[in-house]
Write a protein that holds these residues in place. Structure first.
Motif, mmCIF file in Angstrom:
data_model
loop_
_atom_site.group_PDB
_atom_site.id
_atom_site.type_symbol
_atom_site.label_atom_id
_atom_site.label_comp_id
_atom_site.label_asym_id
_atom_site.label_seq_id
_atom_site.Cartn_x
_atom_site.Cartn_y
_atom_site.Cartn_z
ATOM 1 N N VAL A 1 0.977 -1.195 -0.039
ATOM 2 C CA VAL A 1 0.040 -0.160 0.029
ATOM 3 C C VAL A 1 0.862 1.078 -0.020
ATOM 4 O O VAL A 1 0.650 2.140 -0.550
ATOM 5 C CB VAL A 1 -0.990 0.092 1.201
ATOM 6 N N ASP A 2 1.765 1.529 0.521
ATOM 7 C CA ASP A 2 2.469 2.382 1.017
ATOM 8 C C ASP A 2 4.116 2.471 1.071
ATOM 9 O O ASP A 2 4.908 3.409 1.115
ATOM 10 C CB ASP A 2 2.078 3.136 2.318
ATOM 11 N N HIS A 3 4.710 1.271 0.813
ATOM 12 C CA HIS A 3 6.158 1.124 0.563
ATOM 13 C C HIS A 3 6.745 -0.005 -0.144
ATOM 14 O O HIS A 3 6.876 -1.238 0.402
ATOM 15 C CB HIS A 3 6.571 0.995 2.182
ATOM 16 N N ALA A 4 6.910 -0.052 -1.280
ATOM 17 C CA ALA A 4 7.142 -0.994 -2.145
ATOM 18 C C ALA A 4 8.208 -1.701 -1.941
ATOM 19 O O ALA A 4 8.578 -3.049 -2.054
ATOM 20 C CB ALA A 4 7.129 -0.547 -3.686
ATOM 21 N N ALA A 5 9.397 -0.952 -1.588
ATOM 22 C CA ALA A 5 10.674 -1.479 -1.225
ATOM 23 C C ALA A 5 10.601 -2.679 0.015
ATOM 24 O O ALA A 5 11.045 -3.473 0.275
ATOM 25 C CB ALA A 5 11.615 -0.563 -0.823
ATOM 26 N N ALA A 6 9.858 -1.997 1.016
ATOM 27 C CA ALA A 6 9.387 -2.798 2.090
ATOM 28 C C ALA A 6 8.966 -4.037 1.681
ATOM 29 O O ALA A 6 9.111 -5.183 2.218
ATOM 30 C CB ALA A 6 8.981 -2.080 3.135
ATOM 31 N N ALA A 7 7.632 -4.152 0.961
ATOM 32 C CA ALA A 7 7.051 -5.207 0.467
ATOM 33 C C ALA A 7 7.911 -6.381 -0.344
ATOM 34 O O ALA A 7 7.942 -7.605 -0.116
ATOM 35 C CB ALA A 7 5.971 -4.759 -0.321
ATOM 36 N N SER A 8 8.807 -5.580 -0.916
ATOM 37 C CA SER A 8 9.790 -6.523 -1.817
ATOM 38 C C SER A 8 10.749 -7.351 -0.964
ATOM 39 O O SER A 8 10.821 -8.469 -0.957
ATOM 40 C CB SER A 8 10.714 -5.795 -2.800
ATOM 41 N N ARG A 9 11.306 -6.497 0.223
ATOM 42 C CA ARG A 9 12.250 -7.274 1.055
ATOM 43 C C ARG A 9 11.370 -8.381 1.826
ATOM 44 O O ARG A 9 11.923 -9.362 2.030
ATOM 45 C CB ARG A 9 12.790 -6.169 1.910
ATOM 46 N N ALA A 10 10.292 -7.845 2.217
ATOM 47 C CA ALA A 10 9.438 -9.054 3.297
ATOM 48 C C ALA A 10 9.219 -10.203 2.289
ATOM 49 O O ALA A 10 9.184 -11.291 2.634
ATOM 50 C CB ALA A 10 8.218 -8.315 3.663
ATOM 51 N N GLY A 11 8.653 -9.983 0.973
ATOM 52 C CA GLY A 11 8.354 -11.019 0.048
ATOM 53 C C GLY A 11 9.555 -11.857 -0.145
ATOM 54 O O GLY A 11 9.535 -13.168 -0.266
ATOM 55 N N GLY A 12 10.635 -11.372 -0.475
ATOM 56 C CA GLY A 12 11.825 -12.037 -0.572
ATOM 57 C C GLY A 12 12.186 -13.063 0.262
ATOM 58 O O GLY A 12 12.608 -13.852 0.239
ATOM 59 N N LEU A 13 12.053 -12.595 1.676
ATOM 60 C CA LEU A 13 12.452 -13.256 2.986
ATOM 61 C C LEU A 13 11.364 -14.534 2.879
ATOM 62 O O LEU A 13 11.850 -15.442 3.368
ATOM 63 C CB LEU A 13 12.391 -12.463 4.141
ATOM 64 N N ILE A 14 10.057 -14.242 2.562
ATOM 65 C CA ILE A 14 9.037 -15.247 2.694
ATOM 66 C C ILE A 14 9.568 -16.291 1.769
ATOM 67 O O ILE A 14 9.646 -17.436 2.034
ATOM 68 C CB ILE A 14 7.817 -14.679 2.544
#
Length: 210
Positions: free
Chosen positions: A50-63
């Motif tokens: 929703v508001d921070h694409a870089a954070a979403a990418s990092r979290a998704g990568g860790l998953i």
């Protein structure tokens, strides 16, 4: 947990402490992302969309890395002659690779090693492809503890909740130690985790590879 003997419970508690230690190191190194707690990363990924694409990418990568680690650990556990030993040697190797990456100044690669290792660790107590004792996540453990506490109030065995409390306490204690270690020596703290996983593999070789 309540069906396991005391030795297995303590071994599981120690491995849960290792998971807490590594997760704390990863959390501090990554500034608020997890290497073993994927519910937290899922929330971070969803909010980041929703508001921070870089954070979403990092979290998704860790998953994705964590799931890959589960696959690796499961394959090792199902093909090795001594499953617990094989899985724990894999965990130690992945943590060692992460420690090397950290020493060379590559914290994201170090985090990848940690996430892979934590995924793999969950295969230590797997049987017939299913995890019998979860080592890196505590929500289900706390639910089971609460259910046993409710049962105790209704006349069930009074202390069936205690093994679940110990498992949670192991993770929490390990996280405190991991935070202290990272504050003192940074990603070099992963060498300690590497050694602990190796010692756990040696223990499984000698005593606990049923």
């Amino acid at each position: 947990m309540i069906r396991q003997n005391r030795r297995v419970r303590l071994f599981a508690m120690g491995l849960s402490a290792l998971a807490g230690y590594v997760d704390a190191v990863g959390f501090m190194a990554l500034g608020g992302f997890f290497v073993s707690f994927m519910s937290g990363n899922t929330t971070r990924m969803a909010v980041g969309l929703v508001d921070h694409a870089a954070a979403a990418s990092r979290a998704g990568g860790l998953i994705a890395l964590f799931v890959a680690g589960v696959v690796i650990g499961s394959l090792v556990g199902r093909t090795a002659r001594r499953p617990k030993v094989g899985v724990l040697l894999t965990v130690s190797g992945l943590l060692g690779a992460g420690a090397c990456a950290g020493a060379l100044g590559h914290p994201l690669i170090a985090a990848a090693g940690m996430a892979l290792a934590m995924g793999a660790e969950n295969a230590v107590f797997a049987r017939d492809g299913d995890v019998q004792i979860g080592l890196t996540y505590m929500t289900g453990t706390l639910v089971k503890m609460g259910q046993r506490l409710a049962g105790a109030l209704l006349g069930d065995p009074a202390w069936d909740w205690w093994p679940f409390a110990l498992l949670w306490a192991g993770l929490a204690t390990g996280a405190v130690i991991g935070a202290l270690a990272y504050a003192a020596i940074g990603l070099a703290a992963l060498w300690i985790a590497t050694g602990v996983a190796l010692i756990a593999a040696l223990y499984a070789w000698a005593f606990d590879d049923a």
